[in-house]
Design a protein around this motif. Structure first.
Motif, PDB file in Angstrom:
ATOM      1  N   ALA A  71       7.315  12.681   4.735  1.00 29.98           N
ATOM      2  CA  ALA A  71       7.216  11.321   4.205  1.00 29.98           C
ATOM      3  C   ALA A  71       6.364  11.292   2.942  1.00 29.98           C
ATOM      4  O   ALA A  71       6.552  10.428   2.077  1.00 29.98           O
ATOM      5  N   ALA A  72       5.419  12.226   2.845  1.00 35.83           N
ATOM      6  CA  ALA A  72       4.553  12.271   1.664  1.00 35.83           C
ATOM      7  C   ALA A  72       5.275  12.818   0.449  1.00 35.83           C
ATOM      8  O   ALA A  72       4.796  12.657  -0.679  1.00 35.83           O
ATOM      9  N   THR A  73       6.419  13.474   0.661  1.00 37.78           N
ATOM     10  CA  THR A  73       7.133  14.110  -0.456  1.00 37.78           C
ATOM     11  C   THR A  73       8.424  13.382  -0.804  1.00 37.78           C
ATOM     12  O   THR A  73       9.238  13.909  -1.563  1.00 37.78           O
ATOM     13  N   LEU A  74       8.619  12.185  -0.262  1.00 37.33           N
ATOM     14  CA  LEU A  74       9.819  11.424  -0.615  1.00 37.33           C
ATOM     15  C   LEU A  74       9.794  11.072  -2.104  1.00 37.33           C
ATOM     16  O   LEU A  74       8.749  10.712  -2.654  1.00 37.33           O
ATOM     17  N   PRO A  75      10.929  11.152  -2.771  1.00 31.68           N
ATOM     18  CA  PRO A  75      10.969  10.783  -4.202  1.00 31.68           C
ATOM     19  C   PRO A  75      10.589   9.328  -4.413  1.00 31.68           C
ATOM     20  O   PRO A  75      10.811   8.470  -3.538  1.00 31.68           O
ATOM     21  N   ASP A  76      10.040   9.025  -5.572  1.00 38.60           N
ATOM     22  CA  ASP A  76       9.630   7.660  -5.895  1.00 38.60           C
ATOM     23  C   ASP A  76      10.766   6.646  -5.736  1.00 38.60           C
ATOM     24  O   ASP A  76      10.538   5.541  -5.223  1.00 38.60           O
ATOM     25  N   PRO A  77      11.997   6.964  -6.169  1.00 35.73           N
ATOM     26  CA  PRO A  77      13.078   5.971  -5.991  1.00 35.73           C
ATOM     27  C   PRO A  77      13.326   5.627  -4.524  1.00 35.73           C
ATOM     28  O   PRO A  77      13.665   4.479  -4.208  1.00 35.73           O
ATOM     29  N   VAL A  78      13.166   6.611  -3.632  1.00 36.24           N
ATOM     30  CA  VAL A  78      13.363   6.346  -2.204  1.00 36.24           C
ATOM     31  C   VAL A  78      12.266   5.425  -1.684  1.00 36.24           C
ATOM     32  O   VAL A  78      12.539   4.445  -0.965  1.00 36.24           O
ATOM     33  N   VAL A  79      11.027   5.708  -2.051  1.00 34.93           N
ATOM     34  CA  VAL A  79       9.913   4.859  -1.611  1.00 34.93           C
ATOM     35  C   VAL A  79      10.053   3.455  -2.199  1.00 34.93           C
ATOM     36  O   VAL A  79       9.806   2.444  -1.521  1.00 34.93           O
ATOM     37  N   VAL A  89       0.860  -1.188   0.000  1.00 32.65           N
ATOM     38  CA  VAL A  89       0.000   0.000   0.000  1.00 32.65           C
ATOM     39  C   VAL A  89       0.897   1.239   0.000  1.00 32.65           C
ATOM     40  O   VAL A  89       2.097   1.153   0.273  1.00 32.65           O
ATOM     41  N   PRO A  90       0.348   2.409  -0.292  1.00 37.87           N
ATOM     42  CA  PRO A  90       1.174   3.628  -0.263  1.00 37.87           C
ATOM     43  C   PRO A  90       1.790   3.872   1.108  1.00 37.87           C
ATOM     44  O   PRO A  90       1.198   3.539   2.145  1.00 37.87           O
ATOM     45  N   LEU A  91       2.975   4.453   1.126  1.00 35.03           N
ATOM     46  CA  LEU A  91       3.676   4.735   2.385  1.00 35.03           C
ATOM     47  C   LEU A  91       2.909   5.731   3.233  1.00 35.03           C
ATOM     48  O   LEU A  91       2.758   5.546   4.445  1.00 35.03           O
ATOM     49  N   TYR A  92       2.443   6.818   2.629  1.00 35.27           N
ATOM     50  CA  TYR A  92       1.761   7.880   3.366  1.00 35.27           C
ATOM     51  C   TYR A  92       0.267   7.798   3.095  1.00 35.27           C
ATOM     52  O   TYR A  92      -0.121   7.550   1.951  1.00 35.27           O
ATOM     53  N   PRO A  93      -0.584   7.983   4.116  1.00 34.88           N
ATOM     54  CA  PRO A  93      -0.291   8.491   5.455  1.00 34.88           C
ATOM     55  C   PRO A  93       0.131   7.435   6.475  1.00 34.88           C
ATOM     56  O   PRO A  93       0.629   7.778   7.526  1.00 34.88           O
ATOM     57  N   GLY A  94      -0.092   6.151   6.188  1.00 30.22           N
ATOM     58  CA  GLY A  94       0.326   5.114   7.114  1.00 30.22           C
ATOM     59  C   GLY A  94      -0.580   5.000   8.326  1.00 30.22           C
ATOM     60  O   GLY A  94      -1.618   5.658   8.426  1.00 30.22           O
ATOM     61  N   ALA A 144      12.821   1.957  -2.967  1.00 29.56           N
ATOM     62  CA  ALA A 144      13.890   1.270  -2.237  1.00 29.56           C
ATOM     63  C   ALA A 144      13.397   0.797  -0.872  1.00 29.56           C
ATOM     64  O   ALA A 144      13.737  -0.311  -0.430  1.00 29.56           O
ATOM     65  N   LEU A 145      12.593   1.630  -0.201  1.00 27.48           N
ATOM     66  CA  LEU A 145      12.013   1.211   1.077  1.00 27.48           C
ATOM     67  C   LEU A 145      11.097   0.004   0.892  1.00 27.48           C
ATOM     68  O   LEU A 145      11.077  -0.908   1.725  1.00 27.48           O
ATOM     69  N   ARG A 146      10.363   0.006  -0.213  1.00 26.45           N
ATOM     70  CA  ARG A 146       9.447  -1.114  -0.464  1.00 26.45           C
ATOM     71  C   ARG A 146      10.236  -2.399  -0.725  1.00 26.45           C
ATOM     72  O   ARG A 146       9.898  -3.465  -0.201  1.00 26.45           O
ATOM     73  N   ARG A 147      11.310  -2.284  -1.524  1.00 30.69           N
ATOM     74  CA  ARG A 147      12.118  -3.480  -1.821  1.00 30.69           C
ATOM     75  C   ARG A 147      12.802  -4.015  -0.562  1.00 30.69           C
ATOM     76  O   ARG A 147      12.936  -5.223  -0.380  1.00 30.69           O
ATOM     77  N   GLY A 148      13.249  -3.109   0.305  1.00 29.09           N
ATOM     78  CA  GLY A 148      13.968  -3.526   1.502  1.00 29.09           C
ATOM     79  C   GLY A 148      13.102  -3.581   2.747  1.00 29.09           C
ATOM     80  O   GLY A 148      13.642  -3.628   3.858  1.00 29.09           O
ATOM     81  N   HIS A 149      11.779  -3.579   2.552  1.00 23.48           N
ATOM     82  CA  HIS A 149      10.878  -3.543   3.702  1.00 23.48           C
ATOM     83  C   HIS A 149      11.127  -4.716   4.649  1.00 23.48           C
ATOM     84  O   HIS A 149      11.094  -4.552   5.882  1.00 23.48           O
ATOM     85  N   HIS A 150      11.411  -5.890   4.096  1.00 23.40           N
ATOM     86  CA  HIS A 150      11.612  -7.076   4.932  1.00 23.40           C
ATOM     87  C   HIS A 150      12.898  -6.983   5.749  1.00 23.40           C
ATOM     88  O   HIS A 150      13.089  -7.739   6.706  1.00 23.40           O
TER      89      HIS A 150
END
Length: 412
Positions: free
Chosen positions: A156-164, A102-107, A166-172
């Motif tokens: 957190a809502a304005t993080l660039p797509d590549p950062v989000v 799901v989207p990172l923000y708002p969480g 990367a967070l999604r790929r490394g979430h585990h």
């Protein structure tokens, strides 16, 4: 700027840069014009509504493909969070974002106790953890508090797509947070997803290669911690592209600056800076101004008076000053000085050189316009020797200039 609406739109974007976020203006035309100018500069204007029914705010985000390129920034990358604050932020992300699909923000909301317990399990310094939760992360708008709970902040809502991504790929791989059911919250207590206020042109003009190069150059100049050497902004060597870059910057309330060392950076035009200062936007509090003055007196003014600082640059590491030396000024306590130095470092007004406790002027001072830099030199003269002949001449000239610029009939 072609009209008053364009200037107000540019001023709106300049205010967002100065403070991180501003309240939306009543005139929606200004917001729309600002969104268009932001898009030309490779940004997107977002409207965010925080938790507990707080008023909406405007922030600048990064559309897909427009985030800063680290290769262009060279050694001028923005400063990173301290290690413990980075760990705390990672735990906050994991607590607020358990499902990376799901989207990172708002969480989701989470409690500080969960983060503190996780940090304790990892052996983090409790004092640094508390500082990160109560000061560092909120100051960067990465988290916000609403009652007893924490939420991801607007940054957190304005993080660039590549950062989000990367967070999604490394979430585990993010540290685990102890499970704890937070107290129930009303739907209105949670932040709302960001609303993209991007331009709604039905038939936009086709983008040229020059536009793309100009936008990426603006992104690099604006995101860099300090000035970039010509080899990292080669587009500025082409007059046509340079003119386009200056046009884009003008629409966002910024301008292009060539430093004495031959590097390039951006800053506020004097008209925009005057308007922001008059509104009290982005200005330093009195204590921070006093400490900055002390740093400049010790690192620049006194060495220059003694013939040891002969160039016009603010950035110098040759004559650092320690916090102990600054504390000799009895008008400020050591606690006030240390707190002000943290703020000045965060804003780029002061840097550390030669190890902890050695302070020098920061990279942000190189973003001053020539007129602003000259005025700052005069301020140092007034602070260092207020009763001198030169100080009196400066005071008289400024008083005369102020009287000349008053509107007829305006009270003095």
């Amino acid at each position: 700027m072609t009209d008053g609406t364009d200037f107000r739109a540019a001023l709106l974007l300049a205010a967002i840069r100065a403070t991180g976020q501003v309240a939306p203006p009543r005139d929606t035309t200004v917001t729309a014009r600002a969104a268009q100018a932001a898009a030309h500069a490779g940004r997107t204007l977002l409207e965010l509504r925080g938790p507990a029914g707080t008023l909406p705010t405007l922030r600048l985000g990064w559309p897909t493909g427009s985030a800063p390129n680290d290769e262009h920034l060279a050694d001028q990358l923005p400063p990173a969070l301290p290690p413990v604050a980075t760990l705390v932020w990672a735990l906050c992300v994991k607590a607020a974002w358990p499902d990376p699909s799901v989207p990172l923000y708002p969480g989701l909301p989470f409690s500080a106790a969960r983060i503190e317990e996780a940090c304790s399990n990892l052996g983090a310094d409790p004092k640094r953890v508390t500082s990160a939760l109560e000061r560092v992360l909120p100051e960067h708008a990465l988290i916000v508090r609403a009652g007893r709970l924490l939420h991801l902040g607007p940054a957190a809502a304005t993080l660039p797509d590549p950062v989000v991504a990367a967070l999604r790929r490394g979430h585990h791989r993010l540290p685990e947070v102890p499970p704890e059911a937070p107290p129930p919250t009303q739907a209105s207590d949670a932040p709302m997803p960001p609303l993209d206020l991007g331009p709604a042109d039905t038939d936009p003009a086709p983008e040229t290669g020059t536009d793309q190069i100009a936008r990426s150059t603006v992104t690099a100049l604006e995101a860099a911690r300090g000035p970039l050497p010509p080899r990292h902004v080669t587009a500025l060597a082409d007059p046509h592209t340079k003119a386009r870059i200056e046009q884009i910057l003008q629409g966002t309330g910024r301008n292009l600056l060539h430093t004495p060392s031959g590097s390039w950076t951006t800053g506020y035009p004097d008209r925009v800076a005057d308007a922001l200062a008059t509104a009290g936007i982005g200005t330093l509090p009195p204590t921070e101004r006093a400490v900055l003055a002390l740093v400049l007196i010790h690192t620049v003014a006194l060495p220059r008076a003694r013939g040891r600082h002969t160039h016009p640059h603010w950035n110098t590491t040759a004559h650092p000053v320690t916090a102990n030396e600054l504390a000799r000024n009895r008008a400020l306590s050591r606690t006030e000085i240390d707190k002000a130095l943290r703020t000045l470092r965060a804003t780029g007004m002061v840097d550390i050189a030669g190890g902890q406790g050695q302070y020098v002027p920061g990279q942000a001072l190189q973003r001053l316009s020539p007129a602003r830099a000259a005025a700052l030199w005069e301020d140092l003269i007034l602070a260092g020797r207020p009763g001198g002949h030169l100080a009196r001449a400066i005071t008289e000239r400024r008083a005369t200039h102020h009287a000349d610029t008053l509107i007829p009939g305006e009270s003095q």
